[in-house]
Scaffold this active site. Structure first.
Site, PDB file in Angstrom:
ATOM      1  CB  CYS A  33      -3.971   3.142  -3.425  1.00 56.10           C
ATOM      2  SG  CYS A  33      -3.215   3.804  -1.950  1.00 56.10           S
ATOM      3  CB  CYS A  66      -0.989   0.048   1.154  1.00 56.35           C
ATOM      4  SG  CYS A  66      -2.203   1.344   0.841  1.00 56.35           S
TER       5      CYS A  66
END
Ligand SMILES: Cc1cc2nc3c(=O)[nH]c(=O)nc-3n(C[C@H](O)[C@H](O)[C@H](O)COP(=O)(O)OP(=O)(O)OC[C@H]3O[C@@H](n4cnc5c(N)ncnc54)[C@H](O)[C@@H]3O)c2cc1C
Length: 443
Positions: free
Chosen positions: A372, A194
């Site tokens: 994301c 991430c």
């Protein structure tokens, strides 16, 4: 709309009327006579549990085993909000026993060695388990120890890290204790999971300091090893606008190499000028650690040169051993490492394994889909979604590069449910089909 209907039908089916989640029964792991499984899954994290649930439907629960040492399973994406005080850490975890698909064997140990030539693995407690098919889902490793002064520096106040269960609450503490000075956020010189998370906590910090009237006493600084703020241009443009408007300082190519926690100092090297270092004093420091391949994968014949699991980027089948497959952060798939990517991969891998078992050629290709949710405040998100080519692959028929409240609701409230009730049960394979529908078949 369809997306929400799907989500609510899933939660309705899976929850007890009281709202409590019903724990599944599973076979206990301690004493095991059977040491061979048709389908062996290494790692009971996001990818491992999603694939166990899917494989149970393909080969039957008795033929599937998951090797996982941890008692608790965590939904890591919510740690961004835990670090900012918007969610509790307790809400992010459930006992592993409750998420292993019923009837599937849980081998409660850590795998130490993979031997694909003999189709066996060895666990920490010395057992050897053989398999017909192997799915590797071991995630990646955090390397706080590669920064001088860590991890012991976390014993001091004013420093935290959303990347670990041990340190995420320290971020929230540091934020609450902030008085005046520099709030510094770092991004390491390695691949990370991430890649948005290191800056999401900066936006939340900025918002918190404004809310509590301390913003004019703070200098908010993002020191990143990367030459860009975010890898995908469309979303990077929005983020650059935000950092300018909110007076956030971005220093590119700055890599954290040392923390002097007793003095509240952080040392950064300038990656463009070897040998040049800068010392920053901090009132709050958020560390994103260097990350790397899992040591078991790296030390096995399954690794590529860099140590990541070497899989075909279209099918997720291993490039040398056809009965071995990979999913998630442990692989060398050239896309951003996220849970959203794991969801899309799980649907493809399910298809690939079904084909391989029938001696047919895998026919579905993974497009690199990853996502994301860039949290930019306590009620807004820029929802980045893109593919292998860095091209936006957006689910909703609106411009997702804009900060939106709807996307914050998705991140904070919808996605956790989708995770526990959809992905981990092998029902959620990413938003691909919904994207098509919402774009009237045009995407
Ligand atoms: C702070 C933070 C924010 C994030 N935000 C987002 C987000 O907003 N959106 C998103 O999609 N993703 C996000 N992610 C990333 C996402 O959580 C991961 O990409 C995802 O969990 C990867 O799944 P995985 O199965 O590959 O690895 P993991 O879920 O990490 O699972 C690996 C498993 O392997 C087990 N294991 C380790 N060693 C062994 C061993 N020797 N033997 C057996 N088992 C072992 C571990 O205990 C673990 O259960 C975030 C992550 C963090 C930390």
């Amino acid at each position: 709309m369809t997306f929400f209907l799907f989500f609510f039908s899933l939660t309705a089916r899976r929850c007890h009327p009281t709202g409590a989640v019903i724990a599944h029964f599973h076979t206990s792991s301690i004493v095991s006579a059977k040491q061979h499984y048709k389908m062996l899954v290494l790692g009971g994290g996001t990818g491992g549990i999603a694939m166990s649930a899917r494989m149970k439907r393909v080969v039957g629960a008795d033929n599937v085993a998951v090797v996982e040492p941890a008692e608790m399973h965590y939904y890591q994406p919510i740690w961004t909000l835990v670090g900012a005080g918007a969610k509790t850490l307790a809400s992010s975890g459930r006992p592993t026993a409750s998420i292993i698909p019923s009837g599937v064997k849980w081998v409660k140990s850590a795998v130490q060695e993979i031997n694909p030539q003999t189709n066996t693995v060895r666990t920490e407690d010395g057992n050897e388990i053989s398999y017909e098919y192997l799915i590797v889902a071991l995630g990646l490793q955090l390397h706080y120890e590669k920064i001088k002064g860590l991890p012991e520096g976390f014993e001091h106040p004013k420093i935290g890290s959303n990347y670990s269960i041990k340190t995420v609450e320290k971020t929230w503490k540091a934020l609450q204790d902030f008085k005046e000075g520099n709030a510094i956020f770092t991004f390491p010189n390695t691949p990370v999971k991430c890649a948005g998370a290191p800056q999401k906590i900066m936006y939340l910090t900025d918002a918190y300091l404004r809310k509590t009237g301390k913003r004019d006493k703070a200098k908010v600084i993002y020191n990143t090893s990367l030459p860009v703020l975010f890898g995908i241009k469309k979303y990077a443009e929005t983020l650059w606008d935000i950092v300018k408007t909110r007076d956030l300082q971005v220093n590119l190519r700055h890599n954290l190499i040392e923390v002097r926690a007793d003095k509240q100092e952080a040392v950064f090297e300038n990656l463009d000028k070897p040998g040049e270092t800068t010392v920053f004093e901090y009132e709050m420091l958020h560390v994103t650690p260097p990350m790397g391949p899992h040591f078991v994968v790296k030390g096995s014949p399954l690794a590529d040169e860099a140590g990541w699991l070497d899989v075909n980027k279209d099918t997720l089948q291993h490039n040398k051993y056809p009965n071995v497959f990979g999913i998630g952060d442990c692989t060398n798939l050239p896309t951003a490492k996220t849970g959203a990517a794991v969801a899309a991969q799980s649907a493809i891998l399910n298809r690939t394994i079904n084909k391989v078992m029938k001696n047919e050629k895998p026919d579905k290709k993974y497009d690199g889909y990853t996502s994301c949710p860039l949290v930019t405040s306590y009620n807004t998100v820029v929802l980045a979604e893109f593919d292998y080519n860095g091209q936006p692959l957006e689910t909703f028929p609106l411009n997702q590069a804009k900060e939106r409240r709807l996307m914050y609701f998705m991140k904070a409230d919808v996605m956790p449910h989708l995770y526990w009730h959809g992905l981990l049960r092998g029902f959620w394979g990413g938003p691909g089909p919904y994207r098509k529908l919402l774009h009237l078949g045009m995407k």
